[in-house]
Design an enzyme around this catalytic site. Sequence first.
Site, mmCIF file in Angstrom:
data_model
loop_
_atom_site.group_PDB
_atom_site.id
_atom_site.type_symbol
_atom_site.label_atom_id
_atom_site.label_comp_id
_atom_site.label_asym_id
_atom_site.label_seq_id
_atom_site.Cartn_x
_atom_site.Cartn_y
_atom_site.Cartn_z
ATOM 1 N N GLN A 108 0.822 -1.199 0.000
ATOM 2 C CA GLN A 108 0.000 0.000 0.000
ATOM 3 C C GLN A 108 0.864 1.261 0.000
ATOM 4 O O GLN A 108 0.354 2.363 -0.154
ATOM 5 C CB GLN A 108 -0.903 0.011 1.242
ATOM 6 C CG GLN A 108 -1.886 -1.138 1.305
ATOM 7 C CD GLN A 108 -2.572 -1.210 2.658
ATOM 8 O OE1 GLN A 108 -2.467 -2.188 3.372
ATOM 9 N NE2 GLN A 108 -3.281 -0.154 3.035
ATOM 10 N N ASN A 109 2.162 1.089 0.179
ATOM 11 C CA ASN A 109 3.057 2.232 0.349
ATOM 12 C C ASN A 109 3.421 2.868 -0.983
ATOM 13 O O ASN A 109 3.595 2.177 -1.991
ATOM 14 C CB ASN A 109 4.324 1.796 1.081
ATOM 15 C CG ASN A 109 4.031 1.298 2.481
ATOM 16 O OD1 ASN A 109 3.003 1.622 3.052
ATOM 17 N ND2 ASN A 109 4.932 0.496 3.029
ATOM 18 N N HIS A 126 -1.687 1.118 -4.288
ATOM 19 C CA HIS A 126 -2.107 2.511 -4.121
ATOM 20 C C HIS A 126 -1.309 3.444 -5.020
ATOM 21 O O HIS A 126 -1.330 4.659 -4.828
ATOM 22 C CB HIS A 126 -1.982 2.940 -2.653
ATOM 23 C CG HIS A 126 -3.023 2.319 -1.781
ATOM 24 N ND1 HIS A 126 -3.016 2.414 -0.412
ATOM 25 C CD2 HIS A 126 -4.133 1.594 -2.080
ATOM 26 C CE1 HIS A 126 -4.052 1.774 0.099
ATOM 27 N NE2 HIS A 126 -4.741 1.251 -0.906
ATOM 28 N N CYS A 134 -2.660 11.487 -17.318
ATOM 29 C CA CYS A 134 -3.605 12.549 -17.647
ATOM 30 C C CYS A 134 -4.777 12.531 -16.674
ATOM 31 O O CYS A 134 -5.366 11.477 -16.412
ATOM 32 C CB CYS A 134 -4.111 12.382 -19.072
ATOM 33 S SG CYS A 134 -5.297 13.679 -19.561
ATOM 34 N N CYS A 138 -7.285 10.991 -21.038
ATOM 35 C CA CYS A 138 -7.352 11.055 -22.498
ATOM 36 C C CYS A 138 -6.527 9.950 -23.147
ATOM 37 O O CYS A 138 -6.740 9.589 -24.300
ATOM 38 C CB CYS A 138 -6.884 12.422 -22.994
ATOM 39 S SG CYS A 138 -5.075 12.642 -23.003
ATOM 40 N N CYS A 168 -0.507 17.424 -19.577
ATOM 41 C CA CYS A 168 -0.521 16.228 -20.414
ATOM 42 C C CYS A 168 0.019 16.548 -21.804
ATOM 43 O O CYS A 168 -0.478 17.470 -22.469
ATOM 44 C CB CYS A 168 -1.947 15.687 -20.517
ATOM 45 S SG CYS A 168 -2.115 14.291 -21.651
ATOM 46 N N CYS A 171 -3.182 16.044 -24.521
ATOM 47 C CA CYS A 171 -4.346 16.928 -24.617
ATOM 48 C C CYS A 171 -4.117 18.308 -24.017
ATOM 49 O O CYS A 171 -4.947 19.205 -24.189
ATOM 50 C CB CYS A 171 -5.567 16.279 -23.958
ATOM 51 S SG CYS A 171 -5.464 16.195 -22.150
ATOM 52 N N SER A 212 -3.129 -1.335 8.665
ATOM 53 C CA SER A 212 -4.239 -1.331 9.621
ATOM 54 C C SER A 212 -5.521 -1.903 9.030
ATOM 55 O O SER A 212 -6.503 -2.104 9.742
ATOM 56 C CB SER A 212 -4.503 0.096 10.108
ATOM 57 O OG SER A 212 -4.953 0.915 9.030
ATOM 58 N N GLU A 238 -0.682 -3.639 17.329
ATOM 59 C CA GLU A 238 -1.967 -3.644 18.031
ATOM 60 C C GLU A 238 -3.069 -4.142 17.118
ATOM 61 O O GLU A 238 -2.888 -4.263 15.899
ATOM 62 C CB GLU A 238 -2.295 -2.231 18.531
ATOM 63 C CG GLU A 238 -2.302 -1.188 17.435
ATOM 64 C CD GLU A 238 -2.365 0.236 17.958
ATOM 65 O OE1 GLU A 238 -2.822 1.113 17.198
ATOM 66 O OE2 GLU A 238 -1.963 0.478 19.115
#
Length: 276
Positions: A108-109, A126, A134, A138, A168, A171, A212, A238
């Site tokens: 996820q980092n 992620h 873009c 596009c 971009c 476009c 988490s 935890e």
Amino acid sequence: MKTIKDILQTGLNKEKRNNITFLTGAGISSASGIPTYRGTDGIWIKGTKHYKPESFGTFKHFSNNADEVWQYTFFRKKMFAEVKPNEAHYKLVAIEEQLQDRAHIITQNIDNLHQQANSKNIYEIHGNLREMRCATDCTKTVYKIPESITLKAIDEDLTYDEKQLLFCPECGDHTRPNILWFDEYYNERNFKLDTTLKLAKNSSLLMILGSSGATNLPNRLVEQTLRYGGHVIDVNLEDNSFTENFADKKQFHSYRGTALEFLNLFEEVMGNETNA
């Protein structure tokens, strides 16, 4: 009652579910000096300078404040550039070298520390801060963020010339960081949705290192591994959302300690299996 060592031995020996998968979150990078997202001093708790991240980290906010979001992006890049991989990152590399193509890292980092440590089979669910695309979609092309743009202090603006590099080339509209925001959905093209679900399905061991479980896909990955007979080990300091969602499942296990402590144990068990 089976111990964590027993579970690791079972997972490493199980031939039909061959993948050994590590799901990493901000907790594995905290020893490098990067704040976690939801800890007491976390990025999502403290917020940015003017906004709470749940509103700042959205495509909606970017659409109205592109320059501001890009400035914060280069501040984040500066934060990541000033830290190095820690022992847990390098321990993962050593484990990968022994497991070879069985080992996979779903992360996820967006801090690039797994890459700096020289991990290989990495799936960034992620996104990352190396790339942009873009904002209007596009084209499916993903571009490298220009290295000529200097990294920024929290209150340092981009120059006019730097902003021109962030349009971009197809476009002429804004580009955006190639990361997943709170108001967006996972997909295969940018965030390896289908690929990682398949990996989880075929994993005898899925080990959570410092996540988490507050987002959707990590929970779906755990669900996939459990559904198809694999073991999941939640390695965190935890209890968390994973505990809340899966603690009643027979093949879900908790290890309360650091990622490095767990990886040392994993390496010990793996060595015993090799010598058996």
